[in-house]
Design a protein around this motif. Structure first.
Motif, PDB file in Angstrom:
ATOM      1  N   ARG A 195       0.663  -1.476  -0.016  1.00 29.93           N
ATOM      2  CA  ARG A 195      -0.072  -0.284   0.186  1.00 29.93           C
ATOM      3  C   ARG A 195       0.636   1.026  -0.124  1.00 29.93           C
ATOM      4  O   ARG A 195       0.669   2.540  -0.993  1.00 29.93           O
ATOM      5  CB  ARG A 195      -0.681  -0.157   1.058  1.00 29.93           C
ATOM      6  CG  ARG A 195      -2.177   0.939   1.194  1.00 29.93           C
ATOM      7  CD  ARG A 195      -2.761   1.428   2.811  1.00 29.93           C
ATOM      8  NE  ARG A 195      -2.086   1.811   4.005  1.00 29.93           N
ATOM      9  CZ  ARG A 195      -1.357   3.033   4.461  1.00 29.93           C
ATOM     10  NH1 ARG A 195      -2.255   4.137   3.004  1.00 29.93           N
ATOM     11  NH2 ARG A 195      -0.742   2.842   4.422  1.00 29.93           N
ATOM     12  N   ARG A 196       1.955   1.054   0.644  1.00 30.56           N
ATOM     13  CA  ARG A 196       2.643   2.527   1.003  1.00 30.56           C
ATOM     14  C   ARG A 196       3.938   2.442  -0.202  1.00 30.56           C
ATOM     15  O   ARG A 196       3.810   4.126  -1.378  1.00 30.56           O
ATOM     16  CB  ARG A 196       3.396   2.636   1.623  1.00 30.56           C
ATOM     17  CG  ARG A 196       3.188   2.601   3.414  1.00 30.56           C
ATOM     18  CD  ARG A 196       4.326   3.020   4.435  1.00 30.56           C
ATOM     19  NE  ARG A 196       5.145   1.862   4.845  1.00 30.56           N
ATOM     20  CZ  ARG A 196       5.312   1.146   5.198  1.00 30.56           C
ATOM     21  NH1 ARG A 196       4.345   0.555   6.505  1.00 30.56           N
ATOM     22  NH2 ARG A 196       6.757   0.995   5.307  1.00 30.56           N
ATOM     23  N   GLN A 197       4.629   1.856  -0.395  1.00 29.89           N
ATOM     24  CA  GLN A 197       4.685   1.607  -2.169  1.00 29.89           C
ATOM     25  C   GLN A 197       3.817   1.896  -3.622  1.00 29.89           C
ATOM     26  O   GLN A 197       4.149   3.288  -4.612  1.00 29.89           O
ATOM     27  CB  GLN A 197       5.519  -0.029  -2.327  1.00 29.89           C
ATOM     28  CG  GLN A 197       6.336   0.196  -1.638  1.00 29.89           C
ATOM     29  CD  GLN A 197       7.990   0.497  -1.577  1.00 29.89           C
ATOM     30  OE1 GLN A 197       7.601   1.712  -1.313  1.00 29.89           O
ATOM     31  NE2 GLN A 197       8.204   0.319  -2.778  1.00 29.89           N
ATOM     32  N   LYS A 198       2.591   1.569  -3.181  1.00 31.68           N
ATOM     33  CA  LYS A 198       1.778   2.239  -5.190  1.00 31.68           C
ATOM     34  C   LYS A 198       0.861   3.503  -4.030  1.00 31.68           C
ATOM     35  O   LYS A 198       1.002   4.752  -5.142  1.00 31.68           O
ATOM     36  CB  LYS A 198       0.378   1.967  -4.617  1.00 31.68           C
ATOM     37  CG  LYS A 198       0.109   0.084  -4.591  1.00 31.68           C
ATOM     38  CD  LYS A 198      -0.961  -0.806  -4.666  1.00 31.68           C
ATOM     39  CE  LYS A 198      -1.284  -1.729  -5.247  1.00 31.68           C
ATOM     40  NZ  LYS A 198      -1.805  -2.299  -4.421  1.00 31.68           N
ATOM     41  N   GLU A 199       1.051   4.341  -2.657  1.00 34.95           N
ATOM     42  CA  GLU A 199       1.167   5.624  -2.952  1.00 34.95           C
ATOM     43  C   GLU A 199       2.123   6.223  -2.628  1.00 34.95           C
ATOM     44  O   GLU A 199       1.857   7.533  -3.225  1.00 34.95           O
ATOM     45  CB  GLU A 199       0.757   5.844  -1.028  1.00 34.95           C
ATOM     46  CG  GLU A 199      -0.756   5.547  -0.765  1.00 34.95           C
ATOM     47  CD  GLU A 199      -0.826   5.202   0.500  1.00 34.95           C
ATOM     48  OE1 GLU A 199      -0.018   5.983   1.448  1.00 34.95           O
ATOM     49  OE2 GLU A 199      -2.026   5.635   0.751  1.00 34.95           O
ATOM     50  N   LYS A 200       3.078   6.295  -2.722  1.00 34.74           N
ATOM     51  CA  LYS A 200       4.439   6.621  -3.207  1.00 34.74           C
ATOM     52  C   LYS A 200       5.248   6.861  -4.896  1.00 34.74           C
ATOM     53  O   LYS A 200       4.922   7.722  -5.202  1.00 34.74           O
ATOM     54  CB  LYS A 200       6.022   5.631  -2.846  1.00 34.74           C
ATOM     55  CG  LYS A 200       5.701   6.449  -1.158  1.00 34.74           C
ATOM     56  CD  LYS A 200       7.385   5.204  -1.328  1.00 34.74           C
ATOM     57  CE  LYS A 200       8.477   5.610  -1.598  1.00 34.74           C
ATOM     58  NZ  LYS A 200       9.853   4.953  -1.432  1.00 34.74           N
ATOM     59  N   LEU A 201       3.944   5.544  -5.108  1.00 35.43           N
ATOM     60  CA  LEU A 201       4.280   5.737  -6.641  1.00 35.43           C
ATOM     61  C   LEU A 201       3.155   6.685  -7.430  1.00 35.43           C
ATOM     62  O   LEU A 201       3.745   7.373  -8.547  1.00 35.43           O
ATOM     63  CB  LEU A 201       3.972   4.614  -7.886  1.00 35.43           C
ATOM     64  CG  LEU A 201       5.736   3.378  -8.021  1.00 35.43           C
ATOM     65  CD1 LEU A 201       4.929   2.017  -8.027  1.00 35.43           C
ATOM     66  CD2 LEU A 201       5.882   4.177  -9.025  1.00 35.43           C
ATOM     67  N   ALA A 202       2.002   6.903  -7.006  1.00 30.16           N
ATOM     68  CA  ALA A 202       0.823   7.987  -7.673  1.00 30.16           C
ATOM     69  C   ALA A 202       1.328   9.335  -7.243  1.00 30.16           C
ATOM     70  O   ALA A 202       1.558  10.066  -7.956  1.00 30.16           O
ATOM     71  CB  ALA A 202      -0.429   7.016  -6.552  1.00 30.16           C
ATOM     72  N   ALA A 203       1.947   9.450  -5.948  1.00 36.22           N
ATOM     73  CA  ALA A 203       2.642  11.005  -5.908  1.00 36.22           C
ATOM     74  C   ALA A 203       4.166  11.334  -6.814  1.00 36.22           C
ATOM     75  O   ALA A 203       3.708  12.175  -7.071  1.00 36.22           O
ATOM     76  CB  ALA A 203       3.238  11.106  -4.210  1.00 36.22           C
TER      77      ALA A 203
END
Length: 555
Positions: free
Chosen positions: A485-493
């Motif tokens: 979840r954290r990795q997905k959020e970082k990529l989106a940002a």
């Protein structure tokens, strides 16, 4: 001379030894190594009747390098002590690297998760359930900056176990070093970059062989010109052995793959002495101590001969088989995991007696999960005790001249050459892999070992002998779904923050170059510096190269 002594080994067998066997039978009818080489009851000078020491042994630091590639070996410098590590996020893995360095490790060894190995970003549907599980998740330059934060890249050696996406991870490493202000010509380390063994034994490949070999030779050329201290490939017998191969097969298949890489580079126009000194190898250290020592010595001698006679290399560095060793993960047991500390210690001993340049020792809990800090510390201490307390690092090639070791080295070499000649007849490694030859040989060896276990012809302590009913399970390291979840959020940002027009321009330039003959490494570096992701870069090349699916035998 005492006339009571036997005059030959056979006379000894028929007299002194026979009388002893009549009183106490030998514990089994036949003794063999893991390669099914019969172990004699006694080795003597008669086993080396035609052995030419000056030709086959020489001296350390001199052809054929049987006794080691450096004259002083560990008297001058100990092997690099690495601990293979990486899990979850870049932040978590960075903490582990700083911990290991504080405990005395002398080189980093990075493990990547499966999506990273296969060219998928953490937010790809194909990455679901695997993000951060068997290594660290790296999707962008932002992740790599975090992974390497606070690490002096000019002063430490970093090994990255990465193959299909090796060009991208190397580009990310270079980009971080440049942002740190480092001179990239001073960077030292290794990318595994060995795609042939992926086709043979492991499976994390993306592109068909021809295109994969093109990327590999591009890395060779780029590093020869820009990263002179970097090992451009770590030709791996380790995973071949983990898949079930014997020691003989490990030597033969690894060296055959290496010959294919050298030939591909020469055909691409590279001078052998320009790139061969940057080739390195990666071997397994298994349980049969003497066979493993002999394996390393045989491989060194064979490679020196191959490079001098087949490829006409002139630079002594081109002839030297420099190798990293990892203790055998496939020997670790979930049952009685403390026994794995002992297994690892003996395997590490074999690697050192065999002359390794770099060593990773597995942790006690790796059959159950990624290693905890405490387990990783014990694994590192195993190397440090070996180096500083046992005395085995004080003499160069201390087992040389042993009748048994030299005879076993000769036998391993002879049997490995037989495999290499067979592979040559099939058209080389790539063709042999396409025909399923290596895969079938490894599968057969693995099947035979499984039968030996089931019939207790091979004993694994705690598994099929000396079993305990109740066992206490150690505390394990777990990677939670929160990581994904954290990795997905970082990529989106990241995708919102970066210059997406520039990213598309860099990806298009890479795609166009992939369709031609231009070296891809500078374009991959340009793309990662624009914060194009690993998945985007891999997809750009997928669109040109296509994807390789499972090989099926043509027989």
């Amino acid at each position: 001379m005492d006339q009571r002594l036997s005059k030959s080994a056979e006379e000894w067998r028929q007299t002194t030894a026979r009388r002893a066997r009549e009183k106490a039978k030998e514990r089994q009818s036949k003794f063999v190594t893991s390669s099914n080489i019969e172990v004699p009851d006694l080795s003597t000078e008669e086993d080396l009747r035609d052995f030419a020491p000056h030709e086959k042994l020489g001296y350390p630091g001199e052809f054929p390098y049987t006794r080691g590639i450096h004259p002083g070996m560990y008297r001058s410098r100990l092997w690099t002590m690495r601990q293979y590590a990486g899990f979850g996020t870049a932040e978590e893995s960075n903490k582990r690297y700083h911990f290991l360095l504080s405990q005395g490790t002398t080189g980093l060894s990075v493990a990547f998760d499966l999506p990273t190995q296969m060219g998928y970003d953490a937010d790809s549907q194909l990455a679901e359930g695997e993000v951060g599980k068997v290594g660290v998740s790296i999707s962008s330059l932002e992740d790599m900056e975090t992974l390497l934060s606070g690490l002096p890249l000019e002063r430490i050696s970093t090994s990255m176990t990465i193959n299909a996406t090796a060009s991208i991870l190397l580009a990310l490493y270079i980009a971080v070093a440049k942002k740190q202000g480092a001179d990239i010509r001073k960077l030292s380390g290794t990318v595994q970059n060995d795609i042939l063994k992926e086709y043979t034994a492991r499976g994390t490949y993306i592109y068909p062989p021809r295109h994969s070999m093109r990327i590999i030779t591009d890395i060779f050329r780029y590093c020869a010109e820009n990263l002179p201290r970097w090992n451009t490939i770590s030709i791996s017998g380790y995973h071949i052995r983990e898949a079930g191969a014997t020691a003989v097969q490990e030597i033969a298949f690894t060296l055959s793959n290496a010959m294919s890489y050298v030939q591909a580079a020469i055909e691409a126009g590279l001078d052998v002495d320009r790139f061969a000194g940057q080739l390195s190898f990666f071997f397994n250290s298994h349980n049969n101590l003497f066979e493993e020592v002999a394996k390393f010595r045989a491989a060194r001698r064979m490679w020196a001969t191959i490079m001098r006679e087949r490829f006409q290399a002139k630079d002594p560095r081109s002839l030297m088989l420099r190798f990293h060793t990892q203790t055998a993960g496939s020997t670790l047991t979930a049952q009685q995991p403390d026994n794995n500390i002992v297994r690892t210690a003996y395997q590490a001993l074999a690697a050192v007696l065999g002359g390794t340049q770099s060593l990773h020792t597995n942790s006690r809990d790796e059959a159950l999960a990624l290693p905890t800090e405490a387990s990783a510390r014990v694994a590192l201490r195993t190397q440090q005790i070996l180096a500083y307390e046992t005395g085995v690092a004080d003499a160069v090639d201390p087992l040389a001249g042993s009748y048994f070791i030299e005879s076993l080295t000769n036998t391993l070499e002879e049997q490995a050459w037989a495999y290499i000649h067979k592979i040559d007849e099939l058209g080389g490694s790539v063709r042999a892999i396409e025909r399923g030859f290596m895969q079938a040989e490894i599968e057969q060896a693995a099947y035979e070992y499984q039968l030996a276990l089931e019939h207790e012809q091979a004993i694994v302590v705690g598994v099929n002998r000396f079993v305990t009913e109740e066992e206490e399970r150690p505390t394990l390291l777990r990677v939670t779904p929160e990581v994904a979840r954290r990795q997905k959020e970082k990529l989106a940002a990241l995708r919102l923050r970066r210059d997406n027009l520039q990213v598309q321009e860099k990806l298009q330039a890479l795609e166009q170059a992939a369709a031609g003959t231009e070296n891809l490494m500078p374009l991959i570096i340009d793309a990662v510096e624009a914060y194009a992701t690993l998945g985007e870069i891999s997809d750009a090349m997928r669109r040109v190269f296509g994807e390789q699916h499972e090989f099926r035998s043509l027989e």
